[in-house]
Design a protein around this motif. Structure first.
Motif, PDB file in Angstrom:
ATOM      1  N   MET A 306       0.815  -1.214   0.000  1.00 50.90           N
ATOM      2  CA  MET A 306       0.000   0.000   0.000  1.00 50.90           C
ATOM      3  C   MET A 306       0.847   1.261   0.000  1.00 50.90           C
ATOM      4  N   THR A 307       2.156   1.130   0.093  1.00 46.85           N
ATOM      5  CA  THR A 307       3.013   2.307   0.083  1.00 46.85           C
ATOM      6  C   THR A 307       3.196   2.810  -1.345  1.00 46.85           C
ATOM      7  N   GLY A 308       3.865   3.961  -1.470  1.00 46.82           N
ATOM      8  CA  GLY A 308       4.136   4.496  -2.789  1.00 46.82           C
ATOM      9  C   GLY A 308       5.227   3.719  -3.507  1.00 46.82           C
ATOM     10  N   GLY A 328      -2.396   4.474  -9.641  1.00 42.32           N
ATOM     11  CA  GLY A 328      -3.691   4.210  -9.044  1.00 42.32           C
ATOM     12  C   GLY A 328      -3.555   3.171  -7.948  1.00 42.32           C
ATOM     13  N   MET A 329      -4.341   2.079  -8.032  1.00 43.61           N
ATOM     14  CA  MET A 329      -4.280   1.003  -7.056  1.00 43.61           C
ATOM     15  C   MET A 329      -3.299  -0.090  -7.463  1.00 43.61           C
ATOM     16  N   SER A 330      -2.582   0.116  -8.568  1.00 41.49           N
ATOM     17  CA  SER A 330      -1.665  -0.903  -9.080  1.00 41.49           C
ATOM     18  C   SER A 330      -0.221  -0.459  -8.906  1.00 41.49           C
ATOM     19  N   LYS A 331       0.648  -1.459  -8.811  1.00 45.02           N
ATOM     20  CA  LYS A 331       2.073  -1.192  -8.829  1.00 45.02           C
ATOM     21  C   LYS A 331       2.674  -1.759 -10.109  1.00 45.02           C
TER      22      LYS A 331
END
Length: 353
Positions: A306-308, A328-331
């Protein structure tokens, strides 16, 4: 023969417990010795396991394939399964649009591809490493050797002179390959600044002074279960004709053979004395601590998810470098090659797709 020896600073009680466990299992010819049979290195106290077997995995698999076809079985490669479900009949879909129906399905894919939760909380992926070093022929006795630390190490030898090898090395008939493995760590979580290949090389060169050069390096992923035993049997929370084999803990040839016997009995409706021992649905109280530790580790890593990212934008990635970035919600795992072209892939483990 196989020899188990102590790691630095470990108590002889570790070996005594192993001998006791071997005797309880009926292995009465296991014996403690003051050292393994090396003239150039004193391993210290060890246990000898006589009459072990060493298999060439590719030759073994080739023999299995011939036996399957001889018995009327068919083998299809380059066939990616996209979905499967049990029932009457069980059904499989492939990426090329083909469909297969069967009386039963066995998923033997290292980690199951048909299960999103149940099995993945009961085992964890570890990365293991191997190097292959050349040594003069028969300079290292033909034994199997492994030690007690965690992570552990193991060695074996393999004659290097084969037709394929000789096309690259005219003196290979005078060499053996010393195979040295270990330095396992949880996948994606190596120790900071660690170099497993270098650590294996250092460990090996300190003990085997006849090493000439490191010719091969490779790694693999093994699934470690909460109690050290494989999961072989009916897939939990699934139709009764869907079976799995996973949790090989680096012993895939052994577990593969056990699974071939055990799953055949289950599919044929026969009793098998090993069924309860390897049941994928089992919950072992003694393994509760390991189960909790592994899953707390997973929770921690999900928190990190959940971090950047490493960088705010792909424009911050220099040629020849890579980084993780959030979109967004993806890495996204991104790499900019030397020509400046950006390559992007999902950073999500494929088992979470």
């Amino acid at each position: 023969d196989g020899y188990l020896f102590l790691g630095p600073g470990e108590s002889i009680d570790v070996l005594d417990n192993e001998v006791g466990a071997a005797f309880k299992a009926g292995l009465y010819d296991v014996e403690p010795l003051p050292r393994a049979p090396f003239s150039f290195w004193d391993t210290g106290p060890c246990i000898r396991f006589p009459r072990q077997g060493q298999f060439h995995p590719l030759k073994y698999i080739a023999g299995l394939a011939r036996a399957i076809e001889r018995k009327g079985g068919r083998i299809f490669t380059q066939t990616h399964v996209t979905s499967l479900e049990g029932g009457e009949p069980a059904r499989i879909k492939t990426s090329n649009g083909k469909r297969v129906t069967a009386g039963a399905i066995v998923v033997a894919t290292n980690s199951p591809i048909n299960n999103r939760v149940e099995m993945h909380t009961k085992q964890a992926p570890y990365t293991t490493y191997v190097i292959g070093a050349t040594v003069p022929r028969e300079s290292v006795p033909k034994v199997l050797l492994w030690d007690t630390p965690d992570p552990y190490h193991y060695i074996r030898t393999q004659p290097l002179a084969t037709p394929i090898d000789l096309t690259q090395c005219r003196s290979c008939e005078e060499l053996d390959l010393l195979i040295v493995g270990g330095e396992d760590h949880k996948t994606g979580q190596p120790e900071p600044d660690s170099n497993p290949y270098k650590q294996l090389e250092t460990w090996a060169c300190e003990r085997f002074p006849m090493i000439q050069d490191i010719r091969f390096r490779w790694s693999g992923q093994v699934m470690e279960t909460m109690d050290g035993l494989a999961f072989i049997g009916r897939n939990p929370m699934d139709d009764p004709n869907v079976y799995i084999v996973t949790g090989d803990s680096g012993m895939g040839m052994t577990h593969g053979t056990i699974a071939g016997i055990l799953l055949t009995d289950l599919i044929q409706g026969r009793d098998n004395p090993w069924a309860t021992l390897y049941d994928p649905s089992r919950k072992t109280l003694k393994a509760a601590g390991e189960f909790t530790k592994e899953n707390l580790n997973v929770v921690k890593k999900y928190g990190e998810w959940m971090t950047g990212g490493d960088v705010k934008s792909s424009s911050d990635i220099a040629p020849g470098h890579g980084a993780i970035l959030r979109r967004g919600m993806s890495k996204i795992a991104a790499y900019r090659d030397e020509l400046g072209t950006l390559h992007e892939r999902s950073a999500t483990c494929t088992h979470l797709w």
